[in-house]
Design an enzyme around this catalytic site. Structure first.
Site, PDB file in Angstrom:
ATOM      1  N   HIS A  19       0.847  -1.207   0.000  1.00 24.94           N
ATOM      2  CA  HIS A  19       0.000   0.000   0.000  1.00 24.94           C
ATOM      3  C   HIS A  19       0.879   1.253   0.000  1.00 24.94           C
ATOM      4  O   HIS A  19       0.630   2.201  -0.735  1.00 24.94           O
ATOM      5  CB  HIS A  19      -0.891   0.031   1.252  1.00 24.94           C
ATOM      6  CG  HIS A  19      -1.967  -1.003   1.283  1.00 24.94           C
ATOM      7  ND1 HIS A  19      -2.163  -1.845   2.344  1.00 24.94           N
ATOM      8  CD2 HIS A  19      -2.918  -1.348   0.376  1.00 24.94           C
ATOM      9  CE1 HIS A  19      -3.184  -2.644   2.095  1.00 24.94           C
ATOM     10  NE2 HIS A  19      -3.659  -2.371   0.901  1.00 24.94           N
ATOM     11  N   LYS A  43     -18.297  -5.200   7.605  1.00 21.49           N
ATOM     12  CA  LYS A  43     -17.070  -5.950   7.329  1.00 21.49           C
ATOM     13  C   LYS A  43     -16.273  -6.109   8.621  1.00 21.49           C
ATOM     14  O   LYS A  43     -15.967  -5.119   9.288  1.00 21.49           O
ATOM     15  CB  LYS A  43     -16.247  -5.199   6.272  1.00 21.49           C
ATOM     16  CG  LYS A  43     -15.183  -6.060   5.638  1.00 21.49           C
ATOM     17  CD  LYS A  43     -14.676  -5.402   4.363  1.00 21.49           C
ATOM     18  CE  LYS A  43     -13.555  -6.211   3.753  1.00 21.49           C
ATOM     19  NZ  LYS A  43     -13.120  -5.698   2.477  1.00 21.49           N
ATOM     20  N   ARG A  92      -1.915  -5.779  -8.670  1.00 23.52           N
ATOM     21  CA  ARG A  92      -0.763  -6.653  -8.416  1.00 23.52           C
ATOM     22  C   ARG A  92      -0.609  -7.712  -9.489  1.00 23.52           C
ATOM     23  O   ARG A  92       0.481  -8.044  -9.917  1.00 23.52           O
ATOM     24  CB  ARG A  92      -0.915  -7.329  -7.045  1.00 23.52           C
ATOM     25  CG  ARG A  92      -0.806  -6.370  -5.893  1.00 23.52           C
ATOM     26  CD  ARG A  92      -1.338  -6.958  -4.642  1.00 23.52           C
ATOM     27  NE  ARG A  92      -2.741  -7.343  -4.805  1.00 23.52           N
ATOM     28  CZ  ARG A  92      -3.507  -7.790  -3.848  1.00 23.52           C
ATOM     29  NH1 ARG A  92      -3.026  -7.965  -2.648  1.00 23.52           N
ATOM     30  NH2 ARG A  92      -4.772  -8.092  -4.074  1.00 23.52           N
ATOM     31  N   SER A 130      -3.389  -7.879   2.343  1.00 24.15           N
ATOM     32  CA  SER A 130      -3.690  -7.727   3.769  1.00 24.15           C
ATOM     33  C   SER A 130      -4.149  -9.048   4.364  1.00 24.15           C
ATOM     34  O   SER A 130      -3.800  -9.387   5.497  1.00 24.15           O
ATOM     35  CB  SER A 130      -4.785  -6.674   3.963  1.00 24.15           C
ATOM     36  OG  SER A 130      -4.335  -5.421   3.535  1.00 24.15           O
TER      37      SER A 130
END
Ligand code: PNS
Length: 161
Positions: A19, A43, A92, A130
């Site tokens: 990040h 979440k 990515r 993450s």
């Protein structure tokens, strides 16, 4: 609508060096980058919004044109509020593309002014996420080179509980 303000939205649970790499790249391209943490009550996250904001502020404290903020609801509406038409997302691998493509198109349908641009992190961070970081720390592993120090300490503390 200002062209030189970019918003980098995300969950950032936990913030990684991947990040940070994207934030630094965006900071070179735009006059101002707003790193925007989504507040999503549905979440389940390991870090609270307050903690995530603290981590992001700490790791970006030496980059003067970066601001850290949180937002609720639609990103498309938040972008209007911030007078920004550019959302930045990290890409990515090709596997990210389908989700990102869906999100970018949905956002554009909601806000015609808005575009999403994708930046690639350094190759060594391409497999980093993450969720992978959370899994490694929850099982007692460490990834010092992949998460900023403040986040590493917070992860160790969190999983020691
Ligand atoms: O880091 P993440 O979890 O991949 O980030 C996803 C995020 C926060 C960018 C995305 O879920 C989002 O923008 N949510 C806000 C709600 C919204 O605008 N939804 C419609 C477009 S997907």
């Amino acid at each position: 609508m200002k062209k030189n303000i970019a918003v980098y939205p995300g969950t950032f649970d936990a913030a990684t060096n991947g990040h940070l790499d994207i934030i630094k790249r965006a900071a070179k391209l735009f006059d101002k980058v707003i790193v925007a943490v989504l507040v999503n009550q549905n979440k389940k996250t390991i870090f609270s919004v307050k903690e995530r904001l603290k981590h992001l502020r700490e790791i970006t404290k030496d980059i003067p044109n970066v601001e850290v903020d949180s937002f609720e609801g639609l990103l498309a509406e938040y972008m209007k509020k911030k007078d920004s038409c550019i959302a930045v997302r990290g890409l990515r691998a090709v596997s990210d593309l389908e989700y990102e493509f869906q999100m970018a198109n949905t956002n554009r349908a909601l806000n015609k002014e808005m575009d999403t641009i994708f930046l690639m992190p350094r190759a060594r961070y391409t497999y980093l996420s993450s969720s992978m970081v959370r899994e490694v720390y929850s099982l007692g592993g460490r990834l010092q080179d992949y998460v900023p120090e403040i986040v590493e300490k917070a992860l160790i503390k969190h999983y020691k509980k």
